[in-house]
Design a protein around this motif. Sequence first.
Motif, PDB file in Angstrom:
ATOM      1  N   THR A  75       0.836  -1.209   0.000  1.00 42.35           N
ATOM      2  CA  THR A  75       0.000   0.000   0.000  1.00 42.35           C
ATOM      3  C   THR A  75       0.865   1.251   0.000  1.00 42.35           C
ATOM      4  N   ALA A  76       1.941   1.235   0.814  1.00 41.60           N
ATOM      5  CA  ALA A  76       2.848   2.381   0.897  1.00 41.60           C
ATOM      6  C   ALA A  76       3.547   2.624  -0.442  1.00 41.60           C
ATOM      7  N   LEU A  77       3.986   1.551  -1.081  1.00 38.40           N
ATOM      8  CA  LEU A  77       4.661   1.680  -2.382  1.00 38.40           C
ATOM      9  C   LEU A  77       3.694   2.193  -3.448  1.00 38.40           C
ATOM     10  N   ARG A  78       2.437   1.711  -3.372  1.00 38.36           N
ATOM     11  CA  ARG A  78       1.442   2.159  -4.339  1.00 38.36           C
ATOM     12  C   ARG A  78       1.168   3.646  -4.172  1.00 38.36           C
ATOM     13  N   ARG A  79       1.064   4.097  -2.919  1.00 34.78           N
ATOM     14  CA  ARG A  79       0.824   5.519  -2.656  1.00 34.78           C
ATOM     15  C   ARG A  79       2.005   6.367  -3.113  1.00 34.78           C
ATOM     16  N   LEU A  80       3.219   5.867  -2.880  1.00 36.35           N
ATOM     17  CA  LEU A  80       4.419   6.590  -3.310  1.00 36.35           C
ATOM     18  C   LEU A  80       4.444   6.715  -4.831  1.00 36.35           C
ATOM     19  N   LYS A  81       4.068   5.644  -5.504  1.00 29.62           N
ATOM     20  CA  LYS A  81       4.021   5.645  -6.961  1.00 29.62           C
ATOM     21  C   LYS A  81       3.023   6.681  -7.475  1.00 29.62           C
ATOM     22  N   ILE A  82       1.863   6.757  -6.827  1.00 29.05           N
ATOM     23  CA  ILE A  82       0.836   7.722  -7.221  1.00 29.05           C
ATOM     24  C   ILE A  82       1.321   9.149  -7.022  1.00 29.05           C
ATOM     25  N   ILE A  83       1.997   9.388  -5.884  1.00 27.18           N
ATOM     26  CA  ILE A  83       2.517  10.728  -5.578  1.00 27.18           C
ATOM     27  C   ILE A  83       3.562  11.145  -6.618  1.00 27.18           C
ATOM     28  N   LEU A  84       4.503  10.246  -6.903  1.00 24.69           N
ATOM     29  CA  LEU A  84       5.554  10.553  -7.886  1.00 24.69           C
ATOM     30  C   LEU A  84       4.955  10.799  -9.267  1.00 24.69           C
ATOM     31  N   LYS A  85       3.982   9.966  -9.620  1.00 23.99           N
ATOM     32  CA  LYS A  85       3.322  10.104 -10.917  1.00 23.99           C
ATOM     33  C   LYS A  85       2.604  11.446 -11.036  1.00 23.99           C
ATOM     34  N   THR A  86       1.956  11.862  -9.947  1.00 22.64           N
ATOM     35  CA  THR A  86       1.223  13.124  -9.942  1.00 22.64           C
ATOM     36  C   THR A  86       2.171  14.313 -10.050  1.00 22.64           C
ATOM     37  N   VAL A  87       3.254  14.267  -9.287  1.00 16.45           N
ATOM     38  CA  VAL A  87       4.221  15.370  -9.272  1.00 16.45           C
ATOM     39  C   VAL A  87       4.930  15.490 -10.623  1.00 16.45           C
ATOM     40  N   ILE A  88       5.415  14.368 -11.133  1.00 19.55           N
ATOM     41  CA  ILE A  88       6.132  14.379 -12.409  1.00 19.55           C
ATOM     42  C   ILE A  88       5.189  14.733 -13.557  1.00 19.55           C
ATOM     43  N   GLY A  89       3.929  14.288 -13.442  1.00 18.16           N
ATOM     44  CA  GLY A  89       2.965  14.514 -14.508  1.00 18.16           C
ATOM     45  C   GLY A  89       2.523  15.953 -14.666  1.00 18.16           C
ATOM     46  N   LEU A  90       2.617  16.755 -13.600  1.00 16.54           N
ATOM     47  CA  LEU A  90       2.113  18.128 -13.634  1.00 16.54           C
ATOM     48  C   LEU A  90       2.741  18.983 -14.725  1.00 16.54           C
ATOM     49  N   PRO A  91       4.071  19.108 -14.775  1.00 19.05           N
ATOM     50  CA  PRO A  91       4.652  19.946 -15.844  1.00 19.05           C
ATOM     51  C   PRO A  91       4.410  19.365 -17.234  1.00 19.05           C
ATOM     52  N   ILE A  92       4.411  18.029 -17.344  1.00 18.48           N
ATOM     53  CA  ILE A  92       4.166  17.385 -18.648  1.00 18.48           C
ATOM     54  C   ILE A  92       2.750  17.695 -19.122  1.00 18.48           C
ATOM     55  N   TYR A  93       1.799  17.676 -18.199  1.00 15.03           N
ATOM     56  CA  TYR A  93       0.404  17.948 -18.529  1.00 15.03           C
ATOM     57  C   TYR A  93       0.249  19.343 -19.133  1.00 15.03           C
ATOM     58  N   TYR A  94       0.900  20.343 -18.527  1.00 12.34           N
ATOM     59  CA  TYR A  94       0.768  21.713 -19.043  1.00 12.34           C
ATOM     60  C   TYR A  94       1.525  21.893 -20.361  1.00 12.34           C
ATOM     61  N   ILE A  95       2.599  21.135 -20.540  1.00 13.87           N
ATOM     62  CA  ILE A  95       3.276  21.136 -21.840  1.00 13.87           C
ATOM     63  C   ILE A  95       2.334  20.558 -22.898  1.00 13.87           C
ATOM     64  N   SER A  96       1.654  19.479 -22.515  1.00 15.19           N
ATOM     65  CA  SER A  96       0.716  18.818 -23.432  1.00 15.19           C
ATOM     66  C   SER A  96      -0.415  19.744 -23.859  1.00 15.19           C
ATOM     67  N   ILE A  97      -0.954  20.503 -22.908  1.00 13.73           N
ATOM     68  CA  ILE A  97      -2.072  21.406 -23.213  1.00 13.73           C
ATOM     69  C   ILE A  97      -1.694  22.419 -24.295  1.00 13.73           C
ATOM     70  N   PHE A  98      -0.486  22.963 -24.196  1.00 11.87           N
ATOM     71  CA  PHE A  98      -0.076  24.018 -25.122  1.00 11.87           C
ATOM     72  C   PHE A  98       0.749  23.506 -26.307  1.00 11.87           C
TER      73      PHE A  98
END
Length: 401
Positions: free
Chosen positions: A3-26
């Motif tokens: 459960t801890a590893l899954r939560r860590l994976k979600i957190i890392l994915k969310t943090v790393i995904g943020l700048p990529i998401y805004y790059i994708s939009i524009f």
Amino acid sequence: MKTALRRLKIILKTVIGLPIYYISIFFPKKKGLIVIGSSLGKYFADNSKYFYLKYYNRDKSGLNLIWLTKSRDVVRELNSKGLPVKFLYSFGGAYTALRASKAYLSHQLDDINGALIGGAKIVQLWHGMPLRKIGYGGDWMDDNLSGKVKLFISKWLPYAYYMKCDVLMAPSKRAKDNYVEPFSKSFRNNKIEDNIVLSQQPRTFCFEETFELSETFFPEKKMLLELRSKYKCIISWLPTQRKQFNKTIIDVIKDSGLNMKKMDAFCRKTNSIFVIKAHFLDFDLLKGITKGFNNILIYPNSDPYPLLKFTDVLITDYSSVFFDFLLLDRPIIFMCHDLEEYTNKAQFYYDFETLEIGPICRSWKSTIKVISNISEDNDDFAKKRNNKFNMFGFVEYFDTV
């Protein structure tokens, strides 16, 4: 620990995904470039597969539909057939995702990658007409901390919310009504009902007489034809996955008391074959379990629809696959050994025990008895099944959106 590893994976994915998401939009989009994926990027399957094949069997002028996958096996498979596919975790795959003006999915954003397709119009084909409640109001509510976090993510970090989309396909008016609540946090505007479009599920194209089950795309056809010629009856068991209960197909086999020896003996006696088709999340867990049993087969392909086309009797439990199988008007048996446990943890859109589509069995002994009756032309639910099919009102056309 898991459960801890899954939560860590979600957190890392969310943090790393943020700048990529805004790059994708524009990121500049290419008009007419469409990407498509399925099954968390693992398989060439489900509604996305049949949409893709249908598309490449009709006029393709002015459009470019590319399958994106996280599996090199799928890349090799589609490349060998001359179809456009890219490995997502490559420069070409990521660039294609960023450039796409539209994306088709069948399960969730991770069929491709939510951050990479943030600027595309997302069309969710979905993967069935659910029996149990899903999404918001089913899998989660916003009346606790976990729910409030998901609500925040769905609104402010949409690339990380697995059910995010712009358009959702529903196979019937009943399904559309049921989708309103669970997908209420999924769309980028508040016009929920307008965003849900009535359309046939592409995977049910497989059942149509005019659909060509060519061996080029369906190598399993040869095996299925051999089963049809060798056995009087093909009995297919497709249990739903129980990930939410931390159980696998192996647990279901043990908990339900499936005796392979007795099932094999019954099938030998009736010249039948018992085919076990696991959910794709459990796909690799059954190797060797049927060793020594000649009349029991572990289905080796991820796509169940060619198998269903050849199936005489379907056994399932809470899987939405039975709604699709209604189109074939063949016997359906519900083998629900854990009905109380399941219904205590999952809410249903329909009164499961009064669906009257097929008998609800609580043991394999009673299931075998029902199969025996069906083999003697005693399909007690034939008329009721037809009435329910008409009640659900499945649409017979496909909207490409």
